[in-house]
Enzyme design. Structure first.
Site, PDB file in Angstrom:
ATOM      1  N   TYR A   1       0.830  -1.215   0.000  1.00  0.00           N
ATOM      2  CA  TYR A   1       0.000   0.000   0.000  1.00  0.00           C
ATOM      3  C   TYR A   1       0.865   1.266   0.000  1.00  0.00           C
ATOM      4  O   TYR A   1       0.631   2.192  -0.787  1.00  0.00           O
ATOM      5  CB  TYR A   1      -0.913  -0.038   1.219  1.00  0.00           C
ATOM      6  CG  TYR A   1      -1.873   1.113   1.353  1.00  0.00           C
ATOM      7  CD1 TYR A   1      -3.038   1.167   0.591  1.00  0.00           C
ATOM      8  CD2 TYR A   1      -1.636   2.146   2.264  1.00  0.00           C
ATOM      9  CE1 TYR A   1      -3.926   2.224   0.726  1.00  0.00           C
ATOM     10  CE2 TYR A   1      -2.530   3.196   2.412  1.00  0.00           C
ATOM     11  CZ  TYR A   1      -3.673   3.230   1.646  1.00  0.00           C
ATOM     12  OH  TYR A   1      -4.545   4.272   1.790  1.00  0.00           O
TER      13      TYR A   1
ATOM     14  N   LYS B   1       1.168   4.163  -2.857  1.00  0.00           N
ATOM     15  CA  LYS B   1       0.845   5.568  -2.581  1.00  0.00           C
ATOM     16  C   LYS B   1       2.047   6.487  -2.844  1.00  0.00           C
ATOM     17  O   LYS B   1       1.886   7.647  -3.210  1.00  0.00           O
ATOM     18  CB  LYS B   1       0.338   5.714  -1.141  1.00  0.00           C
ATOM     19  CG  LYS B   1      -1.008   5.012  -0.911  1.00  0.00           C
ATOM     20  CD  LYS B   1      -2.093   5.587  -1.803  1.00  0.00           C
ATOM     21  CE  LYS B   1      -3.459   5.000  -1.546  1.00  0.00           C
ATOM     22  NZ  LYS B   1      -4.505   5.585  -2.411  1.00  0.00           N
TER      23      LYS B   1
HETATM   24  P1  NAP Z   1     -13.161   2.836   1.301  1.00  0.00           P
HETATM   25  O1  NAP Z   1     -14.235   3.413   2.155  1.00  0.00           O
HETATM   26  O2  NAP Z   1     -12.721   1.432   1.508  1.00  0.00           O
HETATM   27  O3  NAP Z   1     -13.581   3.043  -0.249  1.00  0.00           O
HETATM   28  C1  NAP Z   1     -12.749   2.578  -1.273  1.00  0.00           C
HETATM   29  C2  NAP Z   1     -13.366   2.912  -2.609  1.00  0.00           C
HETATM   30  O4  NAP Z   1     -12.506   2.396  -3.637  1.00  0.00           O
HETATM   31  C3  NAP Z   1     -14.733   2.252  -2.812  1.00  0.00           C
HETATM   32  O5  NAP Z   1     -15.615   3.184  -3.390  1.00  0.00           O
HETATM   33  C4  NAP Z   1     -14.444   1.115  -3.783  1.00  0.00           C
HETATM   34  O6  NAP Z   1     -15.510   0.849  -4.677  1.00  0.00           O
HETATM   35  C5  NAP Z   1     -13.282   1.695  -4.584  1.00  0.00           C
HETATM   36  N1  NAP Z   1     -12.537   0.629  -5.237  1.00  0.00           N
HETATM   37  C6  NAP Z   1     -11.849  -0.402  -4.672  1.00  0.00           C
HETATM   38  N2  NAP Z   1     -11.334  -1.195  -5.635  1.00  0.00           N
HETATM   39  C7  NAP Z   1     -11.699  -0.654  -6.832  1.00  0.00           C
HETATM   40  C8  NAP Z   1     -11.477  -1.002  -8.186  1.00  0.00           C
HETATM   41  N3  NAP Z   1     -10.783  -2.105  -8.529  1.00  0.00           N
HETATM   42  N4  NAP Z   1     -12.004  -0.214  -9.147  1.00  0.00           N
HETATM   43  C9  NAP Z   1     -12.715   0.879  -8.832  1.00  0.00           C
HETATM   44  N5  NAP Z   1     -12.977   1.267  -7.584  1.00  0.00           N
HETATM   45  C10 NAP Z   1     -12.471   0.499  -6.587  1.00  0.00           C
HETATM   46  O7  NAP Z   1     -11.827   3.705   1.409  1.00  0.00           O
HETATM   47  P2  NAP Z   1     -11.555   5.243   1.805  1.00  0.00           P
HETATM   48  O8  NAP Z   1     -11.020   5.257   3.166  1.00  0.00           O
HETATM   49  O9  NAP Z   1     -12.701   6.105   1.435  1.00  0.00           O
HETATM   50  O10 NAP Z   1     -10.309   5.522   0.836  1.00  0.00           O
HETATM   51  C11 NAP Z   1     -10.413   6.266  -0.366  1.00  0.00           C
HETATM   52  C12 NAP Z   1      -9.014   6.584  -0.844  1.00  0.00           C
HETATM   53  O11 NAP Z   1      -8.334   7.318   0.160  1.00  0.00           O
HETATM   54  C13 NAP Z   1      -8.162   5.341  -1.101  1.00  0.00           C
HETATM   55  O12 NAP Z   1      -7.329   5.554  -2.209  1.00  0.00           O
HETATM   56  C14 NAP Z   1      -7.341   5.231   0.158  1.00  0.00           C
HETATM   57  O13 NAP Z   1      -6.142   4.545  -0.074  1.00  0.00           O
HETATM   58  C15 NAP Z   1      -7.113   6.695   0.478  1.00  0.00           C
HETATM   59  N6  NAP Z   1      -6.754   6.953   1.867  1.00  0.00           N
HETATM   60  C16 NAP Z   1      -7.600   6.648   2.884  1.00  0.00           C
HETATM   61  C17 NAP Z   1      -7.219   6.917   4.194  1.00  0.00           C
HETATM   62  C18 NAP Z   1      -8.093   6.631   5.369  1.00  0.00           C
HETATM   63  O14 NAP Z   1      -7.622   6.805   6.491  1.00  0.00           O
HETATM   64  N7  NAP Z   1      -9.329   6.226   5.190  1.00  0.00           N
HETATM   65  C19 NAP Z   1      -5.962   7.484   4.439  1.00  0.00           C
HETATM   66  C20 NAP Z   1      -5.124   7.765   3.384  1.00  0.00           C
HETATM   67  C21 NAP Z   1      -5.539   7.507   2.098  1.00  0.00           C
HETATM   68  P3  NAP Z   1     -16.594  -0.341  -4.412  1.00  0.00           P
HETATM   69  O15 NAP Z   1     -16.856  -0.340  -2.931  1.00  0.00           O
HETATM   70  O16 NAP Z   1     -17.765   0.081  -5.235  1.00  0.00           O
HETATM   71  O17 NAP Z   1     -15.990  -1.624  -4.919  1.00  0.00           O
END
Ligand code: NAP
Length: 247
Positions: free
Chosen positions: A155, A159
């Protein structure tokens, strides 16, 4: 309204940060194409909320690993709205394991979604912006791409790769009026972090000077800023939204 008349494609808009970005951009006047993959109902719910609030939105299924599905999204966006002004590369997954235990599949799966996915959308949708001589690409990286994190070699590498992609695309596209920036969120309360063991959550929180997790809306507001005219002279940057974790 900061994004009136703009059209935004948001990957992974079915939940979490992507959902908040879609709603925030729509509330600033953007037409939104909300993409889901396994949870298309989630993306449809976002689109419905936007339309009910008087905005314009379309929900579609798109796996960011699949170039044909991304091409179909671009065609649908152009048919419905006539242009694409904003791309938010937000889709992302985790498959955590310590390096000695991490399988090649766990490595490749995360790279495929998080990094190849952003490359494909940048190539296909960025090309449309190139032709339009205007556009904004916002990539969702992570603080772990800057500082590393035990258990997340796949991961954090993906990133960190997003940051390389951001800076390269920013340089390649600058002459055509397309800016490319990244947001590096810290610990944000979503389903992704909800799944973490309690001990990991406590350990992460101890690294946050502001002493609390961030909300998806706090990330979304920065995405709106980067997509707006207020950010017209900003490109190739990584903005941490992390409660001070990375300073
Ligand atoms: P989340 O709630 O798990 O949502 C992830 C999203 O990614 C979902 O809408 C999912 O779609 C989509 N996804 C996964 N695999 C996919 C694929 N193969 N094709 C298209 N869409 C796909 O995660 P989140 O926390 O909102 O994270 C969103 C972004 O922020 C990510 O890139 C994550 O790495 C980044 N981020 C998050 C955090 C944190 O603390 N939460 C921190 C740093 C960075 P479906 O559910 O429809 O499959």
């Amino acid at each position: 309204m900061k994004l009136a008349g703009r059209v935004a494609i948001i990957t992974g808009a079915s939940k979490g940060i992507g959902r908040a970005v879609a709603l925030a951009m729509a509330s600033e006047g953007a037409g939104v194409i909300a993409l889901g993959n396994t949870d298309v109902a989630g993306a449809e719910d976002v689109a419905r909320r936007i339309v009910e609030g008087g905005g314009q939105a379309l929900a579609m299924k798109a796996d960011v690993r699949n170039a044909d599905e991304i091409q179909a999204v671009l065609r649908a966006a152009l048919e419905r709205f006539g242009s694409v002004d904003i791309l938010v590369n937000n889709a992302g997954i985790t498959r955590d394991n310590f390096i000695f235990r991490m399988t090649e599949d766990e490595w490749l799966e995360v790279m495929d979604v998080n990094l190849k996915g952003a490359f494909l959308t940048t190539k296909i949708i960025g090309h449309q912006m190139f032709r339009q001589r205007a556009g904004r690409i916002i990539n969702i990286s992570s603080v772990v791409g800057l500082r590393g994190n035990p258990g997340q070699a796949n991961y954090s590498s993906s990133k960190a790769g997003i940051i390389g992609l951001t800076k390269t695309a920013a340089r390649e596209f600058a002459g055509r009026g397309v800016t490319v920036n990244a947001i590096a969120p810290g610990f944000i309360a979503t389903q992704m972090t909800e799944r973490l063991p309690e001990a990991s959550k406590t350990a992460l929180l101890s690294l946050v000077p502001l002493g609390r997790p961030g909300t998806p809306e706090e990330v979304a507001r920065v995405a709106v800023f980067l997509a707006s005219d207020d950010a017209s002279y900003i490109t190739g940057q990584v903005i941490c939204v992390d409660g001070g974790m990375t300073m």
